[in-house]
Scaffold this active site. Sequence first.
Site, mmCIF file in Angstrom:
data_model
loop_
_atom_site.group_PDB
_atom_site.id
_atom_site.type_symbol
_atom_site.label_atom_id
_atom_site.label_comp_id
_atom_site.label_asym_id
_atom_site.label_seq_id
_atom_site.Cartn_x
_atom_site.Cartn_y
_atom_site.Cartn_z
ATOM 1 N N VAL A 139 -13.415 -4.991 1.409
ATOM 2 C CA VAL A 139 -13.092 -3.576 1.600
ATOM 3 C C VAL A 139 -11.953 -3.468 2.603
ATOM 4 C CG1 VAL A 139 -13.979 -1.383 2.460
ATOM 5 C CG2 VAL A 139 -15.420 -2.819 1.017
ATOM 6 N N SER A 140 -10.982 -2.625 2.293
ATOM 7 C CA SER A 140 -9.782 -2.527 3.139
ATOM 8 C C SER A 140 -9.905 -1.418 4.177
ATOM 9 C CB SER A 140 -8.572 -2.218 2.265
ATOM 10 O OG SER A 140 -8.649 -0.861 1.873
ATOM 11 N N THR A 186 -0.385 1.279 6.792
ATOM 12 C CA THR A 186 -0.173 0.190 5.841
ATOM 13 C C THR A 186 0.027 -1.103 6.613
ATOM 14 O OG1 THR A 186 1.487 -0.779 4.360
ATOM 15 C CG2 THR A 186 2.247 0.976 5.767
ATOM 16 N N GLY A 187 -0.362 -2.229 5.973
ATOM 17 C CA GLY A 187 -0.190 -3.520 6.640
ATOM 18 C C GLY A 187 -1.472 -4.309 6.557
ATOM 19 N N THR A 232 0.844 -1.199 0.000
ATOM 20 C CA THR A 232 0.000 0.000 0.000
ATOM 21 C C THR A 232 0.877 1.247 0.000
ATOM 22 O OG1 THR A 232 -1.738 -1.146 1.200
ATOM 23 C CG2 THR A 232 -1.653 1.224 1.510
HETATM 24 N N1 GLY Z 1 -3.765 -2.188 4.337
HETATM 25 C C1 GLY Z 1 -4.230 -2.453 3.075
HETATM 26 C C2 GLY Z 1 -5.084 -3.629 2.935
HETATM 27 O O1 GLY Z 1 -5.098 -4.540 3.735
HETATM 28 O O2 GLY Z 1 -5.794 -3.701 1.995
#
Ligand code: GLY
Length: 317
Positions: A203-204, A225-226, A174
Site C-alpha cells: 500500500v502506498s 509524489t516520490g 504518480t
Molecule cells: N508515491 C507513490 C508510491 O510510492 O507508490
Amino acid sequence: MDPVVLVHGGAGDITDDRVSGKIKGVKLAAVEGYKALKNGGSVLDAVESAVRLMEDDEYFNAGYGSVLNLNGDVEMDASIMLGSDLNAGAISITKDISHPISLARLVMEKTPHVILSAEGAQKFAESKGIPILEPGALVTDFAKKALEDYKQHGGQLTEIGGIIKPKNAGEVGTVGAVAVDGLGNVAAATSTGGINGKMPGRVSDTSQIGSGSYADNNSGAVSTTGHGETILKFCLAHSICKDMENGKSARLATKESVEKMTRRLNNTAGAITVSKIGEVGISFSSKRMAWAYVKGSELHFGIEQGQHEVECVEDEI
Ligand code: GLY
Ligand code: GLY
C-alpha cells in the site's frame, strides 16, 4: 481572488526521452482542471478531472500505464480530499479500473468510510457500475519492460517506479492535483500505480490521507509524489498544511518540508501546494518533477529544478 489548478506528474529520475511527453500531459491536465472550475464545477471536480486525464495517459504511473508488481499485475491506489469539511476518500490495491480517483471520490461520497482496499474496493466499484476491464488492459509494454529490467538487473527502488541502476526504464510517475477556487475552498487528489517491482499487496502513501493528499480550508491543499515509504513515515502532505496553518507561505512550507523529509530519511519526493489565499508551492528533492498550473489566463509549467515557464492560454479556457 484568482482560482488556481496545479498538477504534478511525478517526481523522480525522469529520463530525457520522457520529458516532453510528461510536460505535454501536465499542461493538458492543468487546463482540464481549470476548465472544470470555470464551467461551474467545484474544486473536487477540478482535481478529479485533471487526475482522470493523467490516469488515461501512459506517460504517467496511474491508471493506464501503471507500473507492475512482482507478479506483473497493476495494483492502484488513490485519494481525494475536500478542505471545507475535511471529507476524504481513498482506495488501495484496486485492479482493472480506468479511473481510481473517481472510485476514491465515491468512497468519500457514498460510504461511511475513508479508505477501501483490495477485494472490498473492487466489489464496491462493481456495485457502483464502474466498468471492470479485462485483466491486463492497463498494462503497457513500457511497464512490462521496466519490470523485466528490474527482475534481471535489480537496482534500488529509490524513486517512484524508477530504477537508479542500471536503467531508468521503470520511471513513470504518480499524478496529483490541487485546486483553490475564488472563495478559498481547496481540494487535493493523487493517484498512482505505486512502485515498480513492489510486493503484491503493498500500500502506498498515495492512498493515505495526510501523506499522499491533504486539504483543509484553514491552510491549503497538497498532493505528493516520490518514494512512498519515505513520504508515509513523514506524513508529508499534512506536515506542509500544518506549517501553512502556523503562518508559512505555500512556497516556504512546501520547500522546507520536502527538504526536512529528505534530510531525515535520505530519500526524495516532491509536493505541490495551493494555500487558501491562492499561493502556489512547488518543490522536489528528486532530479525532475513535471508540474503545471493555470491562474488567470496564464499556464505555468516546468520539470527541471528552477525551470518556470509561462504561456498564455486565454483561448483555451
Ligand atoms: N508515491 C507513490 C508510491 O510510492 O507508490
Ligand atoms: N480505530 C479503529 C477503527 O476505526 O476501526
